[in-house]
Every structure is written in C-alpha cells, then in structure tokens.
Write a protein that holds these residues in place. Structure first.
Motif, PDB file in Angstrom:
ATOM      1  N   LEU A  74       0.869  -1.183   0.000  1.00  0.00           N
ATOM      2  CA  LEU A  74       0.000   0.000   0.000  1.00  0.00           C
ATOM      3  C   LEU A  74       0.901   1.226   0.000  1.00  0.00           C
ATOM      4  CD1 LEU A  74      -2.804   1.322   0.265  1.00  0.00           C
ATOM      5  CD2 LEU A  74      -2.616   1.067   2.747  1.00  0.00           C
ATOM      6  N   ASP A  75       0.727   2.066  -1.042  1.00  0.00           N
ATOM      7  CA  ASP A  75       1.601   3.213  -1.209  1.00  0.00           C
ATOM      8  C   ASP A  75       1.004   4.424  -0.500  1.00  0.00           C
ATOM      9  OD1 ASP A  75       3.688   4.719  -2.111  1.00  0.00           O
ATOM     10  OD2 ASP A  75       2.761   5.153  -4.056  1.00  0.00           O
ATOM     11  N   ALA A  76       1.406   4.617   0.750  1.00  0.00           N
ATOM     12  CA  ALA A  76       0.874   5.710   1.564  1.00  0.00           C
ATOM     13  C   ALA A  76       1.769   5.826   2.792  1.00  0.00           C
ATOM     14  CB  ALA A  76      -0.564   5.401   2.000  1.00  0.00           C
ATOM     15  N   SER A  77       1.530   6.884   3.571  1.00  0.00           N
ATOM     16  CA  SER A  77       2.204   6.927   4.864  1.00  0.00           C
ATOM     17  C   SER A  77       1.168   7.302   5.916  1.00  0.00           C
ATOM     18  CB  SER A  77       3.347   7.944   4.848  1.00  0.00           C
ATOM     19  OG  SER A  77       2.811   9.246   4.748  1.00  0.00           O
ATOM     20  N   ILE A  78       1.417   6.884   7.136  1.00  0.00           N
ATOM     21  CA  ILE A  78       0.497   7.236   8.226  1.00  0.00           C
ATOM     22  C   ILE A  78       1.123   8.391   9.003  1.00  0.00           C
ATOM     23  CG2 ILE A  78      -0.678   6.429  10.311  1.00  0.00           C
ATOM     24  CD1 ILE A  78      -0.609   3.586   9.117  1.00  0.00           C
ATOM     25  N   ALA A  85      -9.489  -0.744  -0.040  1.00  0.00           N
ATOM     26  CA  ALA A  85     -10.346   0.443  -0.181  1.00  0.00           C
ATOM     27  C   ALA A  85      -9.513   1.722  -0.119  1.00  0.00           C
ATOM     28  CB  ALA A  85     -11.403   0.446   0.927  1.00  0.00           C
ATOM     29  N   ILE A  86      -8.549   1.756   0.767  1.00  0.00           N
ATOM     30  CA  ILE A  86      -7.682   2.943   0.879  1.00  0.00           C
ATOM     31  C   ILE A  86      -6.922   3.148  -0.426  1.00  0.00           C
ATOM     32  CG2 ILE A  86      -5.616   3.855   2.042  1.00  0.00           C
ATOM     33  CD1 ILE A  86      -6.668   2.354   4.601  1.00  0.00           C
ATOM     34  N   ARG A  87      -6.438   2.064  -0.996  1.00  0.00           N
ATOM     35  CA  ARG A  87      -5.704   2.135  -2.265  1.00  0.00           C
ATOM     36  C   ARG A  87      -6.595   2.736  -3.360  1.00  0.00           C
ATOM     37  NH1 ARG A  87      -4.737  -3.109  -2.840  1.00  0.00           N
ATOM     38  NH2 ARG A  87      -3.120  -3.070  -1.265  1.00  0.00           N
ATOM     39  N   LEU A  88      -7.830   2.249  -3.448  1.00  0.00           N
ATOM     40  CA  LEU A  88      -8.770   2.762  -4.453  1.00  0.00           C
ATOM     41  C   LEU A  88      -8.984   4.266  -4.302  1.00  0.00           C
ATOM     42  CD1 LEU A  88     -11.608   0.061  -4.382  1.00  0.00           C
ATOM     43  CD2 LEU A  88     -10.096   0.584  -6.301  1.00  0.00           C
ATOM     44  N   VAL A  89      -9.190   4.679  -3.069  1.00  0.00           N
ATOM     45  CA  VAL A  89      -9.481   6.101  -2.835  1.00  0.00           C
ATOM     46  C   VAL A  89      -8.254   6.958  -3.126  1.00  0.00           C
ATOM     47  CG1 VAL A  89     -10.099   7.807  -1.095  1.00  0.00           C
ATOM     48  CG2 VAL A  89     -11.341   5.648  -1.209  1.00  0.00           C
ATOM     49  N   LEU A  90      -7.090   6.517  -2.666  1.00  0.00           N
ATOM     50  CA  LEU A  90      -5.882   7.323  -2.876  1.00  0.00           C
ATOM     51  C   LEU A  90      -5.536   7.417  -4.363  1.00  0.00           C
ATOM     52  CD1 LEU A  90      -3.539   6.296   0.074  1.00  0.00           C
ATOM     53  CD2 LEU A  90      -5.089   8.249  -0.098  1.00  0.00           C
ATOM     54  N   GLN A  91      -5.839   6.368  -5.104  1.00  0.00           N
ATOM     55  CA  GLN A  91      -5.560   6.402  -6.549  1.00  0.00           C
ATOM     56  C   GLN A  91      -6.660   7.137  -7.323  1.00  0.00           C
ATOM     57  OE1 GLN A  91      -5.055   2.260  -7.567  1.00  0.00           O
ATOM     58  NE2 GLN A  91      -2.939   2.197  -6.828  1.00  0.00           N
ATOM     59  N   GLY A  92      -7.761   7.460  -6.635  1.00  0.00           N
ATOM     60  CA  GLY A  92      -8.868   8.163  -7.298  1.00  0.00           C
ATOM     61  C   GLY A  92      -9.637   7.278  -8.264  1.00  0.00           C
ATOM     62  N   TYR A 106     -12.452   5.912  -8.491  1.00  0.00           N
ATOM     63  CA  TYR A 106     -13.872   5.778  -8.163  1.00  0.00           C
ATOM     64  C   TYR A 106     -14.552   7.118  -8.395  1.00  0.00           C
ATOM     65  CZ  TYR A 106     -12.911   8.680  -4.211  1.00  0.00           C
ATOM     66  OH  TYR A 106     -12.555   9.763  -3.460  1.00  0.00           O
ATOM     67  N   ARG A 107     -15.872   7.063  -8.482  1.00  0.00           N
ATOM     68  CA  ARG A 107     -16.639   8.302  -8.387  1.00  0.00           C
ATOM     69  C   ARG A 107     -17.886   8.016  -7.553  1.00  0.00           C
ATOM     70  NH1 ARG A 107     -17.684   6.346 -13.559  1.00  0.00           N
ATOM     71  NH2 ARG A 107     -19.910   6.101 -13.945  1.00  0.00           N
ATOM     72  N   ILE A 108     -18.392   9.050  -6.887  1.00  0.00           N
ATOM     73  CA  ILE A 108     -19.567   8.871  -6.042  1.00  0.00           C
ATOM     74  C   ILE A 108     -20.776   9.433  -6.777  1.00  0.00           C
ATOM     75  CG2 ILE A 108     -20.638   9.401  -3.814  1.00  0.00           C
ATOM     76  CD1 ILE A 108     -17.853   9.687  -2.630  1.00  0.00           C
ATOM     77  N   GLU A 109     -21.784   8.569  -6.996  1.00  0.00           N
ATOM     78  CA  GLU A 109     -23.029   9.005  -7.646  1.00  0.00           C
ATOM     79  C   GLU A 109     -24.158   8.761  -6.661  1.00  0.00           C
ATOM     80  OE1 GLU A 109     -23.438   6.748 -11.246  1.00  0.00           O
ATOM     81  OE2 GLU A 109     -21.737   7.733 -12.209  1.00  0.00           O
ATOM     82  N   GLY A 110     -24.577   9.800  -5.976  1.00  0.00           N
ATOM     83  CA  GLY A 110     -25.595   9.618  -4.939  1.00  0.00           C
ATOM     84  C   GLY A 110     -25.042   8.721  -3.857  1.00  0.00           C
ATOM     85  N   ARG A 111     -25.735   7.601  -3.620  1.00  0.00           N
ATOM     86  CA  ARG A 111     -25.267   6.658  -2.612  1.00  0.00           C
ATOM     87  C   ARG A 111     -24.282   5.641  -3.181  1.00  0.00           C
ATOM     88  NH1 ARG A 111     -26.225   5.969   2.271  1.00  0.00           N
ATOM     89  NH2 ARG A 111     -25.198   3.995   1.920  1.00  0.00           N
ATOM     90  N   ARG A 112     -24.136   5.646  -4.508  1.00  0.00           N
ATOM     91  CA  ARG A 112     -23.320   4.590  -5.117  1.00  0.00           C
ATOM     92  C   ARG A 112     -21.883   5.040  -5.336  1.00  0.00           C
ATOM     93  NH1 ARG A 112     -26.001   2.262 -10.288  1.00  0.00           N
ATOM     94  NH2 ARG A 112     -24.734   0.459  -9.742  1.00  0.00           N
ATOM     95  N   VAL A 113     -20.971   4.157  -4.969  1.00  0.00           N
ATOM     96  CA  VAL A 113     -19.578   4.390  -5.297  1.00  0.00           C
ATOM     97  C   VAL A 113     -19.268   3.530  -6.502  1.00  0.00           C
ATOM     98  CG1 VAL A 113     -17.192   4.301  -4.517  1.00  0.00           C
ATOM     99  CG2 VAL A 113     -19.028   4.789  -2.870  1.00  0.00           C
ATOM    100  N   VAL A 114     -18.968   4.178  -7.627  1.00  0.00           N
ATOM    101  CA  VAL A 114     -18.716   3.438  -8.865  1.00  0.00           C
ATOM    102  C   VAL A 114     -17.208   3.334  -9.046  1.00  0.00           C
ATOM    103  CG1 VAL A 114     -19.121   3.395 -11.358  1.00  0.00           C
ATOM    104  CG2 VAL A 114     -20.852   4.360  -9.819  1.00  0.00           C
ATOM    105  N   LEU A 115     -16.726   2.086  -9.129  1.00  0.00           N
ATOM    106  CA  LEU A 115     -15.285   1.876  -9.272  1.00  0.00           C
ATOM    107  C   LEU A 115     -14.927   1.930 -10.745  1.00  0.00           C
ATOM    108  CD1 LEU A 115     -14.777  -1.007  -6.684  1.00  0.00           C
ATOM    109  CD2 LEU A 115     -14.670   1.479  -6.328  1.00  0.00           C
ATOM    110  N   LYS A 116     -13.804   2.561 -11.033  1.00  0.00           N
ATOM    111  CA  LYS A 116     -13.378   2.706 -12.436  1.00  0.00           C
ATOM    112  C   LYS A 116     -12.699   1.432 -12.912  1.00  0.00           C
ATOM    113  CE  LYS A 116     -12.797   7.677 -12.364  1.00  0.00           C
ATOM    114  NZ  LYS A 116     -11.810   8.708 -12.096  1.00  0.00           N
TER     115      LYS A 116
END
Ligand code: GRF
Length: 199
Positions: free
Chosen positions: A27-31, A180-187, A189-199
């Motif tokens: 996971l490419d991040a730092s805490i 999930a953190i990886r997905l978010v940090l890489q961007g 996804y997009r949020i459509e209403g209640r749905r999180v659509v993964l690219k």
C-alpha cells in the motif's frame, strides 16, 4: 506520497494491518498520525512500536462539537489526504464531516445496512443470518451510513459464537480496508448519490 490519519479507540488490529501493508510495500501511503480518544487504547502502543506518531486526545466529558473542533485543529497541522476510522467509537459531528467531505472512511463488521451500531456480530448471530461480513464506507454524520466502497461476505455457521464469527470477519476487514484505501488514494472511483462506482 499520500498521508493517512487513523482514528481509533481500542485494539487497533485494523490500523496494524494497514501499517503492515504500508511497511511491506503493498500500500503506497504513509500514516502521519494515529489519534485515540481513549488514552489506554492498545492501538496507540502498536503505533509507537512502529515509530508512528500517536496521540491520545481524551474525549471524556466533552461534547461532540467541542471534541471534534480539537481534532480538526490537530489534523489541520498534519495535511492528511484521508482519514481512516479504525474501531473509532464516536460518531463524527457534521462540522468534522464537512471539513473532510468524502475523505473519511470507516470499517464496520457487518454487511451494511444490516446491523449498524455496536455489537454487529452479536446482532447477526441473534438475527440468524447465514452470511455476514464487513463494509468499508465513506463517512457522513450518521452512524455507519455513508456510501459503500467495498464489502466482503463470510458464512455464519450454526456453532458460531461472537468470538468465532468476529475472527472470521476480521480476516476480511484486514484485507479490504487496505484495498479500499488504495482505491481512494488512486482516485479510482466516483460517487453518484449513494453509489460508489469503481473505475
Ligand atoms: C472492528 O471490528 C471494526 O470493524 C469495528 O471495530 C473493530 C475494531 O477492531 N469498527 P480493531 O481495533 O481494528 O482491532
């Protein structure tokens, strides 16, 4: 590199799994910081053992807005990209959620919207479901309620206890939270209403 802040209140196994994935390069991040509202949380000592800055800011006797204001002041100095709740037992105020809109994740040990709140594994056993699992979701000001990012299911067996079911779910928690953190940090996804659509 993207920076995470972890908020926790107790054992800290989800934090530790994230930290381990970062340490081994998956996971490419730092805490940047681990904050606990409970000074005695084991998660704080796990963080210190890993050399990660760990701060206790006790929430005892403080109302939500006052406490969250202190949290925001602390987090602003950290310039974090994403806040991960990992066994954090307080609901965040609307002000906090606004400050970090769509930048807060939580993990919950059930397949939401089933069994929000405390003792989700006990709730699942009492209800008699045959499948349960865990959910990583974006956080809004309601309890265990924001858009769902990832879920993983596990079977519930007839002879399960809260302990055995929790252990089975926890294995999946440790896996999907980092994903999930990886997905978010890489961007990715997009949020459509209640749905999180993964690219
Ligand atoms: C986990 O089951 C998580 O889903 C829930 O609280 C528990 C925290 O465990 N929100 P740990 O502190 O990460 O070990």
């Amino acid at each position: 590199m993207k920076r995470l802040a972890i908020l926790l209140s107790g054992r800290g196994s989800n934090f530790d799994a994230i930290a381990e994935n970062i340490a081994k390069g998956s996971l490419d991040a730092s805490i940047g910081i681990v904050i606990s509202n409970r000074p005695e949380a084991r998660g704080l000592s796990l963080a210190r053992e890993r050399g990660i800055p760990a701060l206790a800011i006790s929430s005892k006797g403080l109302d939500r807005e006052v406490y969250d204001h202190t949290l925001i002041q602390t987090l602003r100095q950290q310039e974090v990209d994403l806040i991960c709740l990992a066994g954090y037992t307080r609901v965040l105020s609307a002000g906090f959620v606004r400050e970090y809109a769509n930048r807060i994740l939580n993990i919950h040990p059930s397949l939401l919207p089933a069994f929000p709140g405390l003792d989700a594994q006990r709730q699942a056993l009492d209800y008699g479901v045959k499948l349960s699992g865990c959910t990583v979701h974006f956080v809004d000001e309601y309890l265990d309620a924001g858009p769902v990012l990832l879920q993983a299911a596990v079977p519930v067996f007839d002879d399960d206890t809260v302990a055995t079911l929790s252990t089975r779910i926890l294995v999946e928690e440790h896996r999907i939270y980092s994903e999930a953190i990886r997905l978010v940090l890489q961007g990715d996804y997009r949020i459509e209403g209640r749905r999180v659509v993964l690219k």
